[in-house]
Design an enzyme around this catalytic site. Structure first.
Site, PDB file in Angstrom:
ATOM      1  CE  LYS A 284      -3.606  -2.437   2.585  1.00 44.53           C
ATOM      2  NZ  LYS A 284      -4.262  -2.610   3.915  1.00 44.53           N
ATOM      3  CG  LEU A 285       2.603   3.807   2.829  1.00 52.99           C
ATOM      4  CD1 LEU A 285       1.138   3.454   3.000  1.00 52.99           C
ATOM      5  CD2 LEU A 285       3.229   4.146   4.180  1.00 52.99           C
TER       6      LEU A 285
END
Length: 316
Positions: A284-285
């Site tokens: 996600k990051l």
């Protein structure tokens, strides 16, 4: 932490903050830079948010918790108006209280030390130390029923529904009205979990109302796909945080900036307290994303963060 990392850490002495009369919020945040614990984290958050907005990153804003009842409504509306929020994802409850405020029906400063049964008898609802008269919801229900009737038989998405509500609000300080005026999408994936959802269900008992709960997915994912150096400011966690993060998962991109203001802790495994480092394991990051979690009441940290970053942006 390996030997090299420990040696590197010993190159950075803790900053002993000096606070002086007449300091601006931004000057205070600069003074906290290099401190430990929450002080250092809020200073990091300011640095990251400033870089994120300065780089014209596509800015996602997750709004959970009772932020509108607590008095944070105008901060969010002003960020939208000034182009600092490109996508808003919120809980249904915040938008209920947003509509109530837009009608000139106020939330009141009460106390958490009270007789809740007496409040019930006086038809007053309590949100910690906020009081909200029950009769406000009568006016809210009438407005929502009128808004539903304008939609007709067509099928719309939840985002289109939120835009429709915004277009039916006169208050220029409204989050939804400002978002509609600025063409900023407002996603509310758990809208059923609110008085708006309850009123929609009541309306559907006698009328047609077609809201497609899945229709927003393509629009949101398209935004994620085309985002520039995407960044997220997450107030609390819950559904808004997950909706923002999961939508990026099916694209070629990952978030390059992430700030979370929360009081939840990660030990229970819940998303609201999950660390942003944990989000890297899901993709996600990005591996090099700038991120920080500030563990504190967001009604304290959000105004400090926004005030300091606005000052820095104004100086640029």
């Amino acid at each position: 932490m390996d030997h090299h990392s420990i040696e590197k850490s010993l190159q950075c002495p803790i900053n002993q903050t000096r606070v002086t009369a007449g300091m601006s919020v931004d000057e205070l945040m600069h003074a906290l830079d290099g401190c430990a614990f929450g002080a250092g984290r809020i200073a990091d958050a300011v640095n990251i948010y400033h870089e994120m907005l300065s780089n014209k990153s596509t800015s996602f804003f997750g709004l959970a918790g009772a932020m509108v009842p607590a008095g944070m409504r105008a901060i969010v509306a002003d960020l939208i108006r000034d182009g600092y929020i490109d996508v808003l994802v919120t809980t249904g409850a915040n938008m209920v209280h947003e509509v109530v405020e837009s009608m000139g029906l106020h939330h009141y400063k009460g106390t958490e030390q009270t007789d809740d049964l007496e409040l019930k008898h006086q038809e007053i609802n309590r949100i910690y130390d906020v009081f909200l008269p029950e009769h406000h919801f009568t006016d809210f229900e009438e407005k929502m029923q009128a808004i539903f009737s304008d939609i007709g038989d067509k099928t719309i998405s939840i985002r289109e529904f939120m835009t429709h509500i915004g277009n039916n609000i006169d208050d220029k300080n409204s989050i939804l009205r400002t978002a509609a005026d600025m063409n900023v999408p407002v996603y509310c994936p758990a809208i059923q979990d609110s008085m708006i959802g309850l009123q929609a269900w009541l309306y559907k008992q006698m009328h047609t109302l077609n809201v497609d709960a899945f229709a927003d997915m393509r629009e949101m994912i398209d935004i994620c796909y085309e985002a520039k150096n995407p960044g997220a400011l997450l107030i609390g966690g819950g559904v808004p945080k997950n909706y923002i993060f999961q939508s990026m998962l099916v694209t070629h991109q990952e978030f390059e900036y992430a700030i979370q203001l929360t009081m939840d802790t990660p030990q229970t495994g819940g998303l609201s307290g999950a660390t942003l480092d944990e989000a890297r394991s899901w993709g996600k990051l990005s591996e090099n994303a700038r991120s920080v979690t500030v563990h504190s009441d967001a009604t304290i940290t959000l105004p400090l963060l926004v005030a300091a970053v606005r000052s820095r942006l104004a100086k640029a």
